[in-house]
Design an enzyme around this catalytic site. Structure first.
Site, short mmCIF file in Angstrom:
data_model
loop_
_atom_site.label_atom_id
_atom_site.label_comp_id
_atom_site.label_asym_id
_atom_site.label_seq_id
_atom_site.Cartn_x
_atom_site.Cartn_y
_atom_site.Cartn_z
N ASN A 253 -69.52 4.05 56.69
CA ASN A 253 -68.16 4.75 55.59
C ASN A 253 -67.66 5.18 56.35
O ASN A 253 -67.65 6.51 56.34
CB ASN A 253 -68.54 5.08 54.51
CG ASN A 253 -67.91 5.61 53.52
OD1 ASN A 253 -66.09 4.92 53.74
ND2 ASN A 253 -68.42 5.99 52.57
N LYS B 60 -64.76 6.72 55.70
CA LYS B 60 -63.52 7.25 54.39
C LYS B 60 -62.29 7.12 55.07
O LYS B 60 -61.93 6.50 55.97
CB LYS B 60 -64.43 8.34 54.38
CG LYS B 60 -65.73 8.85 54.47
CD LYS B 60 -66.68 9.86 53.49
CE LYS B 60 -67.35 9.56 53.01
NZ LYS B 60 -68.60 11.08 52.59
N GLU C 76 -66.75 9.96 45.62
CA GLU C 76 -65.63 10.57 46.01
C GLU C 76 -64.00 9.66 45.23
O GLU C 76 -63.50 10.50 44.21
CB GLU C 76 -64.59 10.54 47.22
CG GLU C 76 -66.14 11.39 48.51
CD GLU C 76 -66.40 10.52 49.44
OE1 GLU C 76 -65.98 10.52 50.10
OE2 GLU C 76 -67.41 11.71 50.41
P1 13P Z 1 -72.21 11.77 54.76
O1 13P Z 1 -72.65 11.22 55.81
O2 13P Z 1 -70.62 12.91 55.64
O3 13P Z 1 -73.12 12.74 54.40
O4 13P Z 1 -71.64 10.78 53.56
C1 13P Z 1 -72.39 10.28 52.82
C2 13P Z 1 -71.40 9.06 52.26
O5 13P Z 1 -70.93 9.87 51.41
C3 13P Z 1 -71.30 7.91 52.65
O6 13P Z 1 -71.14 6.63 52.06
#
Ligand code: 13P
Length: 256
Positions: free
Chosen positions: A9, A11, A100
């Site tokens: 992911n 983001k 999120e």
């Molecule tokens: P991190 O691996 O940066 O903690 O994020 C996890 C996440 O939200 C994957 O969707």
């Protein structure tokens, strides 16, 4: 054996060029060291998704996902992307209900349920996120929190539809904090979720549904998480932005 899945992911990270380079590097590493029996999924930003999902990379075995979708097929929803549009890019999956989005964009369980239905309508497999906040865990309410999320967003699906669902358990307090769930905490929650599926859809479905872990999963801790009986892989944020780290995570399952 249940499907093993490692999903990246990204983001809101990586532009078109840097995203392309990252996928290219991941592909090259996977050619050298193939990921046998692991489904590897990349969820880039929508801009990158369009430019890379229909590219063929060396030895291509990668799958693609959107990070979110709208639940309507089309219409006056400025700035939104429908599940059908995601499917149009060649992507096969979509992440739905990430914490999120729940926190920053007010997504409710009801909306998540509608997005799951939209994904299935478009022929995408939804990766449905659930997980408790730190306050809920401190109050010992982590199981209740996850049960409510899954009941309200998933458990009215038919068996046929539920068979296409992937669940991601992502404790909110572990996301981007460097503090991953311990193997004991992860196993307890994954086992609990599998138990809920068993109650709702019976044993065969519970045994077949992939439940992946997300929250500060990285190349150093993935092995200790992926060997757990009810953890079928990971949804990786920060550590998915470096090809070598991500590919190391892909290779963190125990020998079959
Ligand atoms: P991190 O691996 O940066 O903690 O994020 C996890 C996440 O939200 C994957 O969707």
């Amino acid at each position: 054996m249940r499907e093993r899945i490692v999903a990246a992911n990204w983001k809101m990270n990586m532009g078109i060029d840097s995203g392309f380079e990252l996928v290219d590097n991941i592909s090259k590493l996977l050619v050298k060291q193939p990921a046998e029996n692991v489904t590897v999924i990349i969820a880039p930003s929508f801009i990158s998704l369009f430019s890379i999902a229909d590219m063929i990379f060396e030895g291509d075995s990668l799958k693609y996902a959107g990070q979110n979708c709208h639940y309507e097929q089309s219409g006056a929803y400025t700035g939104e992307i429908s599940a059908e549009m995601i499917a149009d890019t060649g992507a096969e999956y979509v992440i739905v209900g990430h914490s999120e989005r729940r926190r920053n964009f007010g997504e409710t369980n009801e909306m998540v349920g509608k997005k799951v239905a939209a994904a299935l309508r478009a022929g995408l497999k939804p990766i449905v996120c659930c997980g408790e906040t730190i306050e809920q865990r401190k109050a010992g309410k982590q199981s209740d929190a996850v049960k409510t999320q899954l009941t309200e967003s998933l458990f009215s699906l038919s068996k046929e539809d539920f068979a296409n669902v992937i669940i991601a358990y992502e404790p909110v307090w572990a996301i981007g904090t460097g503090e991953n769930a311990t193997p004991e905490q992860a196993q307890e929650m994954h086992g609990y979720i599998r138990g809920l599926i068993n109650k709702k859809y019976a044993k065969k479905m519970a045994e077949a549904t992939p439940i992946i872990y997300g929250g500060s999963c990285n190349a150093a801790n993935a092995k200790s998480l992926f060997k757990l009986p009810d953890v079928d892989g990971g949804l990786i944020g920060g550590a998915s932005l470096k090809a070598a780290d991500f590919v190391a995570i892909v290779h963190s399952f125990p020998e079959e």
